[in-house]
Design an enzyme around this catalytic site. Structure first.
Site, short mmCIF file in Angstrom:
data_model
loop_
_atom_site.label_atom_id
_atom_site.label_comp_id
_atom_site.label_asym_id
_atom_site.label_seq_id
_atom_site.Cartn_x
_atom_site.Cartn_y
_atom_site.Cartn_z
N THR A 27 4.02 11.19 -11.66
CA THR A 27 4.39 10.22 -10.63
C THR A 27 5.70 10.72 -10.01
O THR A 27 6.36 11.60 -10.57
CB THR A 27 4.61 8.81 -11.21
OG1 THR A 27 5.75 8.83 -12.09
CG2 THR A 27 3.40 8.32 -11.97
N ALA A 56 7.67 10.53 -15.59
CA ALA A 56 8.40 9.43 -14.95
C ALA A 56 9.73 9.98 -14.46
O ALA A 56 10.51 10.53 -15.25
CB ALA A 56 8.63 8.32 -15.97
N ILE A 82 10.12 12.92 -19.16
CA ILE A 82 11.18 12.61 -18.19
C ILE A 82 11.23 13.68 -17.11
O ILE A 82 11.36 14.87 -17.39
CB ILE A 82 12.55 12.51 -18.89
CG1 ILE A 82 12.51 11.44 -19.99
CG2 ILE A 82 13.65 12.20 -17.87
CD1 ILE A 82 12.15 10.04 -19.51
N LYS A 83 11.12 13.20 -15.87
CA LYS A 83 11.12 14.13 -14.73
C LYS A 83 12.52 14.14 -14.11
O LYS A 83 13.04 13.08 -13.73
CB LYS A 83 10.09 13.64 -13.72
CG LYS A 83 9.47 14.70 -12.86
CD LYS A 83 8.31 14.07 -12.09
CE LYS A 83 7.67 15.01 -11.14
NZ LYS A 83 6.77 14.31 -10.22
N LEU A 84 13.08 15.34 -14.01
CA LEU A 84 14.45 15.49 -13.50
C LEU A 84 14.44 16.49 -12.34
O LEU A 84 13.67 17.46 -12.38
CB LEU A 84 15.36 16.07 -14.59
CG LEU A 84 15.47 15.34 -15.92
CD1 LEU A 84 16.28 16.19 -16.90
CD2 LEU A 84 16.15 13.99 -15.72
#
Ligand code: E4P
Length: 224
Positions: A27, A56, A82-84
């Protein structure tokens, strides 16, 4: 190659999951904004449908803010990744989270050196955006190729996730190069099993079978 769906839409995720070949979900803030849903609630719903990695994305742009957001997001489910963003603060946060055993997807990657650094920082996934490079007349697939070679040269475990996929040929080329994962919009997933010769061939087989059946039944001897 793993197949992820690139959406926050539950119907699309369910339909792709029903095909039996879905490995994960990505996402991003733009995809979530289309949905009119609470971000954390929606991620929880997605994680109930899909067991594989669900990315996310944080919206902070500093290390401490990213870590604080990540700490809340990982409470949603065990499969949250975790998307960074691939910026210096994101790199630092990637190192902090990866050292803690949290899986990180480094997004908005547009050149191989970003991918080299995020691999050194322990990223689980790196997301080179193929379509957005093609959109400005670059060669998005060349970046996937370069990252593949760099990772293979040094044995980095970070998985290459080909993102910003626009059409089926992107997936073919990513698979030929050896990308580990493709994240694909639902519309393109639906195209992956399509071929006009499959449709016309099936139509002909079924029509011939109907003829065979009617010939057989006309040869049955009449009962006395
Ligand atoms: C990847 O994780 C991103 O969500 C995505 O692939 C972006 O694609 P776009 O360029 O179609 O927005």
């Amino acid at each position: 190659m793993d197949l992820y769906i690139d959406t926050a839409n539950l119907d699309e995720i369910r339909q792709a999951a029903d095909m039996g070949v879905l490995d994960g979900v990505t996402t991003n803030p733009s995809l979530v904004a289309k949905e009119n849903a609470d971000f954390h609630d929606r991620l929880g719903e997605i994680c109930e449908i899909v067991n594989g990695p669900v990315s996310a994305e944080v919206v902070s742009t500093d290390h401490d803010g990213m870590i604080a957001e990540a700490d809340e997001l990982i409470k949603i489910a065990d499969n949250i990744v975790i998307k960074l963003p691939s910026i210096v603060e994101g790199l630092k946060a990637c190192k902090t989270l990866s050292d803690r055993g949290v899986r990180v997807n480094m997004t908005l990657c547009f050149q191989p050196l970003q991918a080299l650094l995020v691999a050194k920082a322990g990223a689980f996934l790196v997301s080179p955006f193929v379509g957005r490079v093609d959109d400005i007349s670059g060669d998005g697939m060349e970046i996937i190729q370069q990252i593949r070679q760099i990772y293979d040269n040094y044995g980095y475990d970070t998985k290459i996730l080909a993102a910003s996929i626009r059409h089926p040929l992107h997936i073919v080329n990513a698979a030929l190069i050896g990308a580990d994962v493709c994240t694909v919009p639902f519309k393109v997933i639906a195209q992956m099993m399509n071929h006009p010769l499959t449709d016309s061939g099936l139509k002909k087989f079924l029509a011939d079978w109907e003829k065979t059946k009617s010939q057989k039944s006309s040869k049955q001897p009449a009962m006395a």
